[in-house]
Design a protein around this motif. Structure first.
Motif, short mmCIF file in Angstrom:
data_model
loop_
_atom_site.label_atom_id
_atom_site.label_comp_id
_atom_site.label_asym_id
_atom_site.label_seq_id
_atom_site.Cartn_x
_atom_site.Cartn_y
_atom_site.Cartn_z
N ARG A 82 107.34 25.79 -44.86
CA ARG A 82 108.31 24.73 -45.04
C ARG A 82 109.64 25.31 -45.47
NH1 ARG A 82 105.47 19.39 -47.56
NH2 ARG A 82 103.53 19.48 -46.38
N PRO A 110 106.94 13.95 -42.01
CA PRO A 110 105.63 14.61 -42.05
C PRO A 110 104.97 14.78 -40.68
CG PRO A 110 105.76 12.80 -43.65
CD PRO A 110 106.92 12.66 -42.71
N HIS A 111 105.50 14.14 -39.65
CA HIS A 111 104.79 14.05 -38.38
C HIS A 111 105.26 15.05 -37.32
CE1 HIS A 111 102.94 10.52 -40.05
NE2 HIS A 111 104.11 9.93 -40.21
N VAL A 122 104.47 17.97 -36.39
CA VAL A 122 103.46 19.03 -36.52
C VAL A 122 103.52 20.04 -35.38
CG1 VAL A 122 101.91 17.60 -37.89
CG2 VAL A 122 101.77 17.51 -35.39
N ASP A 151 111.35 18.14 -47.97
CA ASP A 151 110.21 19.05 -48.08
C ASP A 151 108.91 18.42 -47.59
OD1 ASP A 151 109.80 17.28 -50.13
OD2 ASP A 151 109.74 18.78 -51.73
N ARG A 152 108.96 17.17 -47.14
CA ARG A 152 107.78 16.54 -46.52
C ARG A 152 107.55 17.07 -45.11
NH1 ARG A 152 108.42 10.44 -46.24
NH2 ARG A 152 106.15 10.32 -46.39
N PRO A 191 106.81 19.69 -42.12
CA PRO A 191 106.05 20.95 -42.03
C PRO A 191 106.82 22.08 -41.36
CG PRO A 191 105.36 19.46 -40.30
CD PRO A 191 106.37 18.71 -41.12
N VAL A 192 108.08 21.85 -41.01
CA VAL A 192 108.92 22.86 -40.36
C VAL A 192 110.28 22.91 -41.05
CG1 VAL A 192 107.81 22.64 -38.11
CG2 VAL A 192 109.73 21.14 -38.68
#
Length: 221
Positions: free
Chosen positions: A2, A67-68, A70, A93-94, A96-97
């Motif tokens: 992250r 968050p989505h 991915v 920071d939610r 994933p990239v």
């Protein structure tokens, strides 16, 4: 891994002063939390699983999509509203990239032509100042063959329901951060020259009755 970075973009990128909606920003964050728990998170996740490569989200609001991502390699987000930005900065920071945040409007995206593999618009084209210009900008920054993914509410199909939307739209717009009830983003994508434009209805248990139907779909640059 992250990560997050912050771009710097003056509000002078807009043709007119950017309006801040602090009360609506708080309300919208809470509304999104409620609708996500009621099933909208699954709708987001299913659509955004298709967001690959270098991704741009237009009008990221309070960060419900973060968050989505991915399957993305990296994420850039643009959001002009200072109140939304304040909330968004606390939630980066939610994702994933790695995320780059740029304070900018949909009509003046501060990125070069053909830079992105995927552009995402969710519940934002209802409130942009110029729908056709925003969609044209999305096409400009996409690579040839790149994909736009969208979830939007649109004008009601029946004449009676559409008239109701038109009657309440001036008040609705003031209460809901500039949101318009009767827009047709699918037609805007077609006017802009997107191909393979496809959309389907989304059925949700909880969304304000005037702001429906909701559709999800995609189109190719």
């Amino acid at each position: 891994m992250r990560g997050r970075t912050f771009g710097v973009m003056a509000d002078a990128t807009t043709a007119r002063p950017v309006r801040s909606h602090p009360v609506f920003a708080v309300f919208y964050r809470r509304l999104c939390d409620v609708t996500d728990r009621a099933g909208f998170a699954k709708v987001r996740a299913a659509l955004l699983a298709e967001a690959t490569g270098n991704v741009l989200e237009i009008g990221a609001g309070t960060g419900g999509n973060l968050p989505h991502y991915v399957n993305a390699d990296r994420l850039s987000v643009v959001e002009p509203d200072p109140a939304m930005l304040k909330v968004l900065r606390t939630r980066l920071d939610r994702a994933p990239v790695p995320v780059e945040l740029m304070p900018a409007p949909a009509e003046r995206i501060p990125y070069a032509d053909g830079q992105f593999d995927t552009v995402v618009c969710t519940l934002v084209l209802c409130s942009v100042a110029d729908l056709d210009k925003a969609v044209a900008e999305a096409k400009r920054v996409l690579k040839p063959g790149g994909k736009v993914l969208f979830i939007e509410h649109v004008g009601a199909p029946s004449a009676k329901a559409r008239r109701t939307q038109q009657r309440i739209e001036p008040v609705w717009k003031r209460l809901f951060g500039g949101c318009l009830l009767t827009r047709d983003p699918v037609a805007a994508f077609e006017r802009a020259g997107f191909t393979e434009v496809a959309a389907e209805d989304v059925v949700l248990g909880r969304n304000p009755a005037p702001a429906k139907p909701i559709i999800r779909g995609s189109a190719r640059a």
